[in-house]
Design a protein around this motif. Sequence first.
Motif, mmCIF file in Angstrom:
data_model
loop_
_atom_site.group_PDB
_atom_site.id
_atom_site.type_symbol
_atom_site.label_atom_id
_atom_site.label_comp_id
_atom_site.label_asym_id
_atom_site.label_seq_id
_atom_site.Cartn_x
_atom_site.Cartn_y
_atom_site.Cartn_z
ATOM 1 N N ALA A 101 12.678 8.104 12.070
ATOM 2 C CA ALA A 101 13.015 6.834 12.223
ATOM 3 C C ALA A 101 14.204 6.824 13.264
ATOM 4 O O ALA A 101 14.478 5.760 13.715
ATOM 5 C CB ALA A 101 13.662 6.455 10.986
ATOM 6 N N ASP A 102 14.760 7.889 13.434
ATOM 7 C CA ASP A 102 15.962 8.010 14.296
ATOM 8 C C ASP A 102 15.566 8.249 15.797
ATOM 9 O O ASP A 102 16.473 8.154 16.979
ATOM 10 C CB ASP A 102 16.911 9.083 13.754
ATOM 11 N N GLY A 103 14.240 8.420 16.014
ATOM 12 C CA GLY A 103 13.894 8.900 17.286
ATOM 13 C C GLY A 103 14.032 10.431 17.578
ATOM 14 O O GLY A 103 13.801 10.798 18.738
ATOM 15 N N ASP A 104 14.383 11.180 16.618
ATOM 16 C CA ASP A 104 14.486 12.683 16.717
ATOM 17 C C ASP A 104 13.301 13.371 16.547
ATOM 18 O O ASP A 104 12.395 12.594 15.501
ATOM 19 C CB ASP A 104 15.555 12.957 15.999
ATOM 20 N N HIS A 105 13.127 14.670 16.827
ATOM 21 C CA HIS A 105 11.846 15.323 16.473
ATOM 22 C C HIS A 105 12.198 15.821 14.783
ATOM 23 O O HIS A 105 13.221 15.745 14.472
ATOM 24 C CB HIS A 105 11.790 16.403 17.313
ATOM 25 N N VAL A 106 11.004 15.950 14.072
ATOM 26 C CA VAL A 106 11.140 16.321 12.770
ATOM 27 C C VAL A 106 11.328 18.056 12.802
ATOM 28 O O VAL A 106 12.279 18.419 11.863
ATOM 29 C CB VAL A 106 9.853 16.096 12.004
ATOM 30 N N GLY A 107 10.805 18.728 13.817
ATOM 31 C CA GLY A 107 11.029 20.040 13.875
ATOM 32 C C GLY A 107 10.981 20.392 15.567
ATOM 33 O O GLY A 107 10.038 19.734 15.940
ATOM 34 N N TYR A 108 11.790 21.115 16.059
ATOM 35 C CA TYR A 108 11.735 21.181 17.415
ATOM 36 C C TYR A 108 10.555 22.270 17.833
ATOM 37 O O TYR A 108 10.383 22.543 19.014
ATOM 38 C CB TYR A 108 13.141 21.962 17.790
ATOM 39 N N GLU A 109 10.039 22.924 16.925
ATOM 40 C CA GLU A 109 8.964 23.946 17.078
ATOM 41 C C GLU A 109 8.202 24.089 15.824
ATOM 42 O O GLU A 109 8.550 23.514 14.532
ATOM 43 C CB GLU A 109 9.623 25.146 17.687
ATOM 44 N N GLY A 110 6.778 24.565 15.720
ATOM 45 C CA GLY A 110 6.322 24.936 14.416
ATOM 46 C C GLY A 110 5.729 23.751 13.852
ATOM 47 O O GLY A 110 5.657 23.698 12.774
ATOM 48 N N ASN A 111 5.552 22.570 14.633
ATOM 49 C CA ASN A 111 5.082 21.397 13.682
ATOM 50 C C ASN A 111 3.569 21.410 13.329
ATOM 51 O O ASN A 111 2.830 22.304 13.729
ATOM 52 C CB ASN A 111 4.912 20.131 14.805
#
Length: 635
Positions: free
Chosen positions: A522-532
């Motif tokens: 919701a903030d426009g950020d990634h949920v995880g920078y890797e390993g999605n």
Amino acid sequence: MKVQTKTWITGLILAALSFAPAADAQQKLKTAVADDIFADHPSMDRNATVMPAPDAKPVAPIFSERPIGDASVARLPGGGWILTGTSLRSGARHGVELWTSPDAKKWTRIGPAKISGDGIAPGDVSERYLAPSVTVAGDKLYLAFSDKTGCARVATGRAAQPGGAFKASRCLVEGASDVSLFVDEDGTGYLLWGGGSIAKLAPGFAKLAEAPRFLKPDQSLFAKHPPVGKDWPVRTRVGTRGAAMVRDGEHYVLAASEVTGRMRTATEDLFVAEAPTPYGPFTMRALTVPHAGRGSIVRLDDGKLAAAYNPKCDDGFAMFCEQVGLVPLERAPDGRLRQAASVITEDSAVAARGALITSETMRDPSVALGGDGFYYLVGTLDGYGYHKPDGGVKLWRSSDLKQWDEVGFIWRWEGMGYDFGKNIAELWAPEIMWSARDKTYYLAFSVMEKGVGGKTWLYRSKTGKAEGPYENVTKSYFVKGIDGFPFEDDDGLYFLWGGGNIAKLDAARSGFEGPVRQLVDADGDHVGYEGNGLIKANGVYFLTGAEWHGPLRTHGTYDMMYGTSKNLFGPYTQRRMGAPHGGHGTAFRDKEGRFWYTMFGNDPTAPWRMHFGLVPIDIGDAESIGIPRIDAVRD
């Protein structure tokens, strides 16, 4: 452990030492790797803070008479115990409260201490002393504290009469907090406060004998490997509060605590550094007891050291809060002090579990329930990944998630349709997935090419069996970037990679149908920078990913984060903690409908490192992932 000063081991040497673990647990570190971040990675056992034994037990309170913080514990002549700290919640909160015990089990309150001195009125309830400490040296009992004006003072009494009178010094240092006293074997006293300020005291401890100085790691240790990014605290200090010192043979051990944001909660950990003198040069700081809070170090009956365990209630992963426990310490193979293997100091489903495969190292594990009712496992092998042309992708199979049988290699390097030349190419993060729609298995994996970057391939089983053989769905790599993850939804197959890129696969599965999108919260950020990864439950999409929290790599945690959405393309809720230490795993549902998350251990406080394990997760409502508490999952 006595070490002569002339042979003192510096922190730089300590960091370079390794040891030979058992053959079935040895972690290979290649001389040439695709990325030198692995040169001394925290996932290596030699860097571990936590190495629990199979029979390790959670730390238990020894003191729960009343809520207390900033605990300080010392030994009395004859083997008894004395304890003080900041009184919290209800009851008397003035002066310095004291408790004694013959066995660290049954405690007797004898406070507040009878302190007199310049400006102190005995019994004055306005005298609120925060974070007092207690020290025993010879026949003397010392209380160090900061008075209500912020002045550091030392009160002297008799160790044989803890309930007797104490005579306080005048103001030693203004604006001081977390005051403690260290008395060396020759009787020299040192006042410590804050996160590492120190000053020698004149005989009688009534005034300073020198100007204060601040203790921190020897800066020459960072000449070759300067800290980068979030690692800067390791250079500037040992901790931010609660500085205390003890002597262990020829080692002067400086301890201090710090809230680092590890595990995305208010985790206050105990750090130590060591030196041949009270002034240094000190080693790099080492994370010694996770979740300990601000506390002291005391010597046990067996001669070994133990740290007080006194977390605040803000720490959501502490075993308890505002009570006091003792965590025995041990020397790691490289000489660092760390919590003993006999104890667990973290309350989480992760801390209570162990690795399931230890015959070889594994990172980035991926498990899928196949169409034949078996579970299949792949992961990054050979330490930090096989180098071309060695190895490949190896498969394990299980019927019950407990016993895992090795099937063997299902993919090797031939026929990739890409020329790496003479570059180092390292195989990372394979993912296996069963497609009910296509009635076959898909295998994604990444290759990190030194000096070029990462690319990801997508293969498909030609037989509909997990063991393959597999064929490339295209003539070369599938996408630029790493960490590919195939996902099947109601309307088709999708491919997720990088830090949240996603696109729908076409009918031939050889390319994309439609645009590439970015999954964000919701903030426009990634949920995880890797390993999605993705899983769908109750009509809700759970997007998982890996993220470092706290001082990056050095003392941080590599955690699984997640966000939820009723729309595949989001936006997803603000990222939240899913599984501590569980970064870069995959979530899946078992045959009984229970949910699990794979884990390999990538940080110094994970209960194991670079081996495959499973963490139970509980999707208790439509939009959250829960982690069972430690007593709910112990085998």
